[in-house]
Scaffold this motif. Structure first.
Motif, PDB file in Angstrom:
ATOM      1  N   THR A  14      -1.165  -4.332   4.956  1.00 13.09           N
ATOM      2  CA  THR A  14      -0.106  -4.031   5.918  1.00 13.09           C
ATOM      3  C   THR A  14      -0.580  -3.263   7.129  1.00 13.09           C
ATOM      4  O   THR A  14       0.011  -3.374   8.190  1.00 13.09           O
ATOM      5  CB  THR A  14       1.023  -3.204   5.266  1.00 13.09           C
ATOM      6  N   ASP A  15      -1.602  -2.439   6.974  1.00 12.76           N
ATOM      7  CA  ASP A  15      -2.007  -1.545   8.063  1.00 12.76           C
ATOM      8  C   ASP A  15      -3.527  -1.479   8.190  1.00 12.76           C
ATOM      9  O   ASP A  15      -4.244  -1.677   7.212  1.00 12.76           O
ATOM     10  CB  ASP A  15      -1.481  -0.125   7.811  1.00 12.76           C
ATOM     11  N   HIS A  56      -3.136  -1.387   0.618  1.00 16.26           N
ATOM     12  CA  HIS A  56      -2.415  -2.048   1.699  1.00 16.26           C
ATOM     13  C   HIS A  56      -2.932  -1.652   3.075  1.00 16.26           C
ATOM     14  O   HIS A  56      -2.505  -2.206   4.074  1.00 16.26           O
ATOM     15  CB  HIS A  56      -0.923  -1.725   1.608  1.00 16.26           C
ATOM     16  N   GLY A 108       3.212  -0.328   5.912  1.00 22.20           N
ATOM     17  CA  GLY A 108       3.896  -1.550   6.296  1.00 22.20           C
ATOM     18  C   GLY A 108       5.242  -1.318   6.975  1.00 22.20           C
ATOM     19  O   GLY A 108       5.902  -2.253   7.359  1.00 22.20           O
TER      20      GLY A 108
END
Length: 111
Positions: A14-15, A56, A108
């Motif tokens: 996500t990041d 993530h 995220g």
């Protein structure tokens, strides 16, 4: 060349935290000379302490982000499009807590 976008997304990416560690021989400041390596290490440590490293969010070191400062390194958080300069290693915990939440539970999340 292998295109692996779907694999990375399936893993829940996500990041991305991008830290400048560029070092050069120059008369002006560069991130490598003002703690870029320490900032990158502090980012990794903060994420590890929250079991969020290699989950993530990914951390990468890069060359110049164009935000040179004698006060510390440049750092960007994508895809949130957040950019910082003059970041010192001891400022990383507060910065990441403001971006990802104190326990890294806002991964995220939209900017």
């Amino acid at each position: 060349m292998n295109e692996r976008t779907s694999e990375v997304l399936a893993e829940g990416f996500t990041d991305l935290v991008v830290v400048c560690t560029n070092d050069r021989d120059a008369d002006y400041a560069c991130c490598g000379g003002v703690g870029g390596d320490e900032v990158a290490a502090a980012v990794r440590e903060w994420l590890r302490e929250r079991d969020a490293f290699w989950t993530h969010v990914y951390v990468v070191e890069t060359s110049c982000l164009g935000l040179c400062s004698s006060d510390g390194a440049a750092l960007a958080v994508q895809p949130r499009n957040e950019w910082y300069s003059g970041v010192a290693a001891d400022e990383v915990p507060a910065l990441l807590a403001s971006v990802f939440g104190a326990d890294a539970t806002d991964l995220g999340a939209p900017a």
